[in-house]
Structures are given as structure tokens and as C-alpha cells.
Write an enzyme that holds these catalytic residues in place. Structure first.
Site, PDB file in Angstrom:
ATOM      1  CE1 TYR A  17      29.645 -51.471-100.720  1.00  0.00           C
ATOM      2  CE2 TYR A  17      30.827 -49.688 -99.634  1.00  0.00           C
ATOM      3  CZ  TYR A  17      29.983 -50.126-100.630  1.00  0.00           C
ATOM      4  OH  TYR A  17      29.481 -49.230-101.538  1.00  0.00           O
ATOM      5  CE1 TYR A 171      26.369 -47.666 -92.365  1.00  0.00           C
ATOM      6  CE2 TYR A 171      26.444 -46.181 -94.248  1.00  0.00           C
ATOM      7  CZ  TYR A 171      27.072 -46.798 -93.185  1.00  0.00           C
ATOM      8  OH  TYR A 171      28.384 -46.526 -92.929  1.00  0.00           O
ATOM      9  CG  HIS A 172      23.780 -44.143 -97.140  1.00  0.00           C
ATOM     10  ND1 HIS A 172      23.377 -45.387 -97.572  1.00  0.00           N
ATOM     11  CD2 HIS A 172      25.100 -44.054 -97.419  1.00  0.00           C
ATOM     12  CE1 HIS A 172      24.414 -46.007 -98.104  1.00  0.00           C
ATOM     13  NE2 HIS A 172      25.466 -45.229 -98.028  1.00  0.00           N
ATOM     14  CE  LYS A 540      29.368 -33.520-102.693  1.00  0.00           C
ATOM     15  NZ  LYS A 540      30.321 -34.224-101.794  1.00  0.00           N
ATOM     16  CG  ASP A 544      31.396 -37.284-102.826  1.00  0.00           C
ATOM     17  OD1 ASP A 544      30.793 -38.251-102.324  1.00  0.00           O
ATOM     18  OD2 ASP A 544      31.829 -36.332-102.170  1.00  0.00           O
ATOM     19  CG  HIS A 546      28.979 -39.589 -99.064  1.00  0.00           C
ATOM     20  ND1 HIS A 546      29.760 -40.491 -99.741  1.00  0.00           N
ATOM     21  CD2 HIS A 546      28.173 -40.315 -98.264  1.00  0.00           C
ATOM     22  CE1 HIS A 546      29.434 -41.722 -99.370  1.00  0.00           C
ATOM     23  NE2 HIS A 546      28.477 -41.636 -98.473  1.00  0.00           N
TER      24      HIS A 546
END
Length: 672
Positions: A17, A171-172, A540, A544, A546
């Protein structure tokens, strides 16, 4: 003879990646990795590209080229794939809200190469549900987002038949706290929502339903509990086979095959004793390669130092070599499934299937995945399970070597010089990218570009497939931001539920516990300041998405007695400071994992001073190298927390200490 090697199965696709800085720099990296034996490309796009902003937008500041490559228009895509034979390449593109746009650019570049688009192979991630739940690069509301996905699937089945138009991505979800059952159930519920929408759209004839199902792929996470992870993959395949056969009537077993790629767990890697990440990566890779009947079709491994910052080419090479040793030196690919007949494995798989199907049914009764997103159910479940896992780590019930046990260590030669142990992006890179974007706009033929955007808005307001209008925009020189804003004009934007309000208490609060002690500190400090409850703003800034760490801080601060102001992701420094002043908060906590802290945090500090509130302490958490942390503290940041600071309750206690110091209150001894 027993010592004679057996014929080997074909290895999985091996990817890294990658992408950073500029299209030119990323192209050089791709060609170098392919020369080292990488067998597929996995493109990382930067956050402005993922969220539909041009590099000169205010929200893109500090984010350009940091976690991926910026692609603003056709010229960037040309440079990204220069001298790479796209007709012979298998390209994975991690892109969701703007997936249609990036696929259109890719198709046009392939056509310019003289490639037959019918032979193009690759994948666009294109799973918007997991963006609402965990990754945060969504743009549009659920309904229009599902339409974009539906139109893309219908288009590719008819025009790019070897392309995987969606990579349903659990995945996340795991990184956001999902248990194996939640990971499978939420991903399968997303697949059901997508397939129902595609077939209801009328764009695919009945006799092509199998072709649609055959192009649905999945992207999963493999954690360090590799037996459980391998069983998870077997359960995934079993459930997918049942759903596609019973719900959609797909008879061809090849169409029903569960096809998945994997990136092993990146957020599970540790900043403390980062050399331990190598064996974690190997164990996680074994989970998705040992079992032939549930083996990944493509694997990409993170680098040992991803918890420290951006990996260097050498670090990525190390991860590629891990795959190559397993595939080419070991005898793994010479045997049938080595777990066939194991009653231990079968029992675990059966339990996962039973629990997962019950959760899928629960989501179906709510109206499906999209309804469960909008109600906040899915997000609240993830925040709660993640909070429970964090509490187990903090209590020492779940061991992480070097973090909550065996913390003593010898000096690490790999990180002896932290400044060279990771790659850094030239801070001047952003200005160059912005300048190139302005040149592109000035040099293009403006008439066709505006006509293409008008046609896109008209198509979006109607019911026609949006891919042809998007291709027209790509060919006319439209930019990523312009394409996205045209659709924003029609569809609007969406802020997903945070899941914080509904998260249950996850740690012990009985007398003498750490949380009860911190709660007493909070109450005593609030009483001394005389303004009601202590108020913490969790922000935040930038792009981003996350948000896991920010959510866990917000939940624990709430449980400790704070009044928490948390408005979710994607805020400008100006918006954060305005909220801090309006809410009269006692502390501002900023969470940034994308590397944009050096740009955005000083801006928040300066705006607080300009707003007449320089006394409000600012703390920062994220993946922040030591030299950057020192610079932030020198600029006025009260405290910097990185992944090695895993004790959330202790962090909340430190926040109280910083509030007391900022208000010239004497240090408060730990109350027992």
C-alpha cells in the site's frame, strides 16, 4: 521421493500500500516496487483526494501528499501511471466517496495508453458504509452514496468486466473495535444493501446477476489472534455462499466464491518496541494464507515502523520479502487445506457463523445496513466494543508485549536515530502541488470543463447512470474538487453519527478504582473553578477521519465526569476555536493521525490567542514523532500523547492536571 517438492499453487497477489507527496514520486516508487517482485499495485490516495477537495481548499491544508498521493485531475493520473502497462497490471485503489471519479481517470489514462478497457483488472474499494463507521472519508448522504456505488457496479459489469467495482471493507471495522462477529455481520449486511440496490436499479438484466455477484470482493483485516482470524475467514466464505445462493439465486459456485484481499492490522502495531511488529505481521499474514480453502487472493503487509510514521522504501521492501519467503521458500503452497477435518476449527467456525447470522438478521429487521448507519446503531456498537477492548488492555487482561507487559528493553538500533527511521514529506511539497493545480486550471479549455460539470449536475438531479457524465468530466480536465462540489450541490453533505453518546460505561467505577479517583479529581477541580462541570472539547482538525482514539477519549472523559463537546471529524481550526470559546471549555484536545499536526495545531493555538483565550490548555494525541512533539510543546501545547500512552484513564487524569496548572491551582494529590 519424500524430499521432492510438490507442484506449488499459484501465489496470491503481493502488494504494498503506497503513495505519497506527488504523482511523480509515487510513480517512481511503484516502478521500483514492481521491479522488486511486487505483483500488483495498491494505491494510497491522500485525504483531500479521498474526501473530494482540491489541494488549495482550506480543509486540505497540511494534508496534501501526506498519507497518499494527491490526484487532482487527469494530468496527475497520467503521471501516476507513466510507463506502467495498465492492461497487464492489477491495480487496487483505496478510494470510496470519490471512487467513481478515480476509476474514470484511470479508465481514460488506460485508453490513452492504448489499452483494451475490457481487459483492465483491479479493484476500487468503494465501500461507503465503513466510512460512516470507522474511516471517515465519506462525503455524501447514504442514499446518494449508494447510488454512486450502484451506478459504478452496473457500468463496470457492462464495460470493464474484469474490474472489481467494490471492495466491501471490514478492515477498518476491526480497527474501530469490531469483534469477529461484528466484522462479518456488518460487512455482509453492507453487501446485501449494495446487491439489493444494484438489482433494484434495473440496470442489470436477470441473466447477468451472477456476473455482478462474481465481481463483489471484500477487503479484510487480520489481527494477531491468528487461529480466530483464520476461522473468521472460513466463516466469511460459508455465509457468503449461503447468502448468494439463497437470497439471490446464484447457482454457479464460481460466482459464489468469496473473493477477498487483506491488509494485516496496522493500528495494532505498536510504537513501543516496534521491532515486535515484525512477528505480529507474520502471524497475521499466516491467518489468511495457511488455510487453502480460505486463502486471500491478494495480501498487503504494513511495515514494522508504521506506528512511528511514514515507512521508507526499505521498510516496504522488508514487508514484501516476508510474503515472498512464505510463498516461494516454504512448502505452504504444495498442500491441500491443512485444517480440513479439524474438529477444533470446525467448532469455532460454526459458532462464528451462528452468532453472525443472528446479528445479520437483527440488522435486517432494522431496515438493513443503511438504516442501521443512520440510526447510529452500528457506530454505537463499534464504539462500545472498542471501549471494552481498551479497558481489557488497561487492566492487563489482554497482553500487548512492550506496552502493558515486558516493557523493559534493550536499546533498539532500528530506532537509534528516529529522524531517519521514518520517511518525511517535504513541507514545501504542498505549495508545489497547489501551484501545479492552478497551472492546470489556467491551461485547460474552460468551456468544455464547465459544460461537463453542468451535465454532471443534471445527471445527478435525474436518474441516469452517473459514470458517463463523470468520464466526460475527466476528459474535459475537471478537477477532483470540482467534480465533488458539483455532486455536493445536488446531494448535499453528510455528518455521520459519532456513537459517543450511546456508548456504555466500560471500566470499573467502584471506590478505589482509578476511574473513581480521576472522577474525584474532576469534581474537586470543577468546584474550585466554580463554573459547574469541567468541559473538554475533543476536536478532529483537518481531514483525518480515524476517529477511534478521539471517541475513546470522549467516552472516558464523559465517564470521569467531564462535559464533553465532540462534533465529529473534519473541522477547520477556526471551527474548533469558535466552539471552544462558545462552549467556554476548560481544555481543547486535538486528535490527528495523518501527520498534519505540524500545520494545524499551531494554527489552533494562534487562533485561541487571537480570540482572547490563550489560557485554555491544548493537548494533542496521534502518531507524532518525538521531534515534532518537542516542537509542539515549544509552541505552547500542554501535553502530547502518542500510541504508547495506552492508559486512557491516566490521560484523563493528566488533562485534569493541565487544567489545574493553566488556572494556577495547586497540584492535586491522587485521591484514595
Amino acid at each position: 521421493m519424500s524430499g521432492t517438492p510438490r507442484p506449488k499453487d499459484r501465489p496470491w497477489l503481493m502488494r504494498t500500500y503506497a503513495g505519497h507527496s506527488t504523482a511523480e514520486a509515487s510513480n517512481e516508487l511503484y516502478r521500483r516496487n514492481l521491479a522488486k517482485g511486487q505483483t500488483g499495485l495498491s494505491v494510497a490516495f491522500d485525504l483531500p483526494t479521498q474526501t473530494g477537495y482540491d489541494p488549495d481548499h482550506i480543509l486540505a491544508r497540511g494534508e496534501v501528499g501526506r498519507v497518499g498521493v494527491p490526484v487532482s485531475h487527469l494530468g496527475d493520473m497520467r503521471r501516476l501511471f507513466q510507463e506502467i502497462p495498465l492492461e497487464r497490471m492489477n491495480t487496487s485503489m483505496t478510494i470510496n466517496a470519490t471512487a467513481m471519479w478515480l476509476l474514470a481517470l484511470y479508465q481514460v489514462v488506460a485508453e490513452e495508453h492504448g489499452a483494451d478497457t475490457g481487459k483492465l483488472q483491479g479493484t476500487t474499494q468503494n465501500d461507503i458504509v465503513k466510512e460512516y463507521l470507522s474511516r471517515g472519508t465519506h462525503v455524501f448522504p447514504p442514499g446518494p452514496s449508494l447510488r454512486l456505488t450502484t451506478d459504478m457496479i452496473a457500468y463496470t459489469v457492462n464495460h470493464i468486466p474484469k474490474w472489481n467495482p467494490i471492495n466491501i471493507c471490514s478492515y477498518h471495522l476491526q480497527e474501530a473495535g469490531a469483534t469477529p462477529v461484528q466484522e462479518i455481520a456488518f460487512a455482509m449486511s453492507t453487501a446485501i444493501a449494495v446487491l439489493d440496490a444494484v438489482f433494484a436499479s434495473g440496470q442489470v438484466p436477470e441473466d447477468r446477476k451472477g456476473d455482478v455477484v462474481a465481481r463483489i470482493s471484500f477487503f479484510v483485516n487480520a489481527g494477531v489472534r491468528f487461529i480466530e482470524e483464520m476461522c473468521k475467514m472460513r466463516a466469511f466464505g460459508r455465509i457468503w455462499d449461503r447468502i448468494t445462493r439463497e437470497r439471490y439465486g446464484i447457482e454457479n459456485p464460481k460466482h459464489r466464491r468469496f473473493r477477498y484481499g487483506v491488509q494485516v492490522n496496522s493500528l495494532g502495531l505498536t510504537e513501543a518496541q516496534p521491532e515486535n511488529n515484525v512477528q505480529r505481521i507474520v502471524l497475521e499474514m499466516l491467518a489468511v494464507t495457511l488455510s487453502k480453502d480460505a486463502r486471500a487472493r491478494a495480501v498487503q503487509l504494513p511495515a514494522w515502523n508504521e506506528a512511528l510514521g511514514l515507512p521508507r522504501p526499505w521498510d516496504q521492501q522488508w514487508s514484501l520479502r516476508i510474503q515472498q519467503v512464505l510463498a516461494l521458500e516454504s512448502d505452504l503452497l504444495e498442500y491441500d487445506d491443512i485444517f480440513e477435518g479439524s474438529h477444533v476449527i470446525e467448532s469455532k467456525v460454526a459458532a462464528l457463523v451462528e452468532e453472525t447470522e443472528a446479528e445479520i438478521e437483527r440488522i435486517e429487521k432494522m431496515g438493513g445496513a443503511m438504516a442501521a448507519v443512520e440510526s447510529g446503531y452500528l457506530k454505537a456498537q463499534l464504539v462500545a466494543s472498542h471501549s471494552e477492548r481498551r479497558s481489557r488492555i488497561e487492566a492487563g487482561e489482554e497482553k500487548i508485549i512492550g506496552v502493558n507487559c515486558y516493557e523493559s528493553t534493550e536499546p533498539n538500533p532500528l530506532t537509534a536515530d528516529l529522524d531517519t527511521a521514518i520517511m518525511t514529506v517535504d513541507p514545501e511539497n504542498e505549495a508545489r502541488v497547489v501551484s501545479a493545480l492552478h497551472s492546470w486550471r489556467e491551461q485547460r479549455d474552460e468551456g468544455p470543463a464547465q459544460e461537463a460539470l453542468t451535465a454532471l449536475r443534471k445527471a445527478a438531479a435525474g436518474t441516469e447512470n452517473l459514470m458517463p457524465a463523470t468520464l466526460r468530466c475527466a476528459r474535459a480536465g475537471v478537477t477532483t474538487g470540482e467534480w465533488s462540489w458539483a455532486l455536493r450541490d445536488v446531494f448535499g453533505e453528510y455528518r455521520a453519527p459519532t456513537g459517543v453518546g450511546g456508548a456504555p460505561l466500560a471500566v470499573a467505577t467502584e471506590a478505589g478504582s482509578l476511574l473513581s479517583t480521576v472522577r474525584e479529581k474532576v469534581e474537586k477541580t470543577a468546584a474550585e473553578l466554580g463554573g459547574g462541570r469541567l468541559r473538554l472539547l475533543v476536536g478532529k482538525p483537518g481531514l483525518d477521519g480515524h476517529s477511534n482514539g478521539a471517541e475513546q477519549i470522549a467516552v472516558r472523559a464523559r465517564d470521569a465526569g467531564f462535559e464533553v463537546v465532540y462534533q465529529g471529524i473534519r473541522l477547520t481550526p477556526e471551527q474548533i476555536v469558535s466552539a471552544a470559546v462558545a462552549e467556554d471549555v476548560h481544555c481543547v484536545g486535538l486528535s490527528i493521525l495523518s501527520g498534519s499536526h505540524a500545520e494545524l495545531v499551531p494554527d489552533v493555538l494562534e487562533r485561541l490567542r487571537d480570540a482572547g483565550a490563550p489560557e485554555i490548555p491544548v493537548i494533542v494525541g496521534g502518531i507524532i514523532p518525538a521531534t515534532d512533539a518537542a516542537a509542539l510543546r515549544a509552541a505552547g501545547v500542554a501535553a502530547v500523547f502518542t500510541p504508547k500512552d495506552f492508559g486512557i484513564t491516566e490521560i484523563i487524569g493528566r488533562i485534569v492536571d493541565e487544567i489545574r496548572a493553566a488556572n494556577t491551582l495547586p497540584p492535586l494529590e491522587v485521591l484514595v
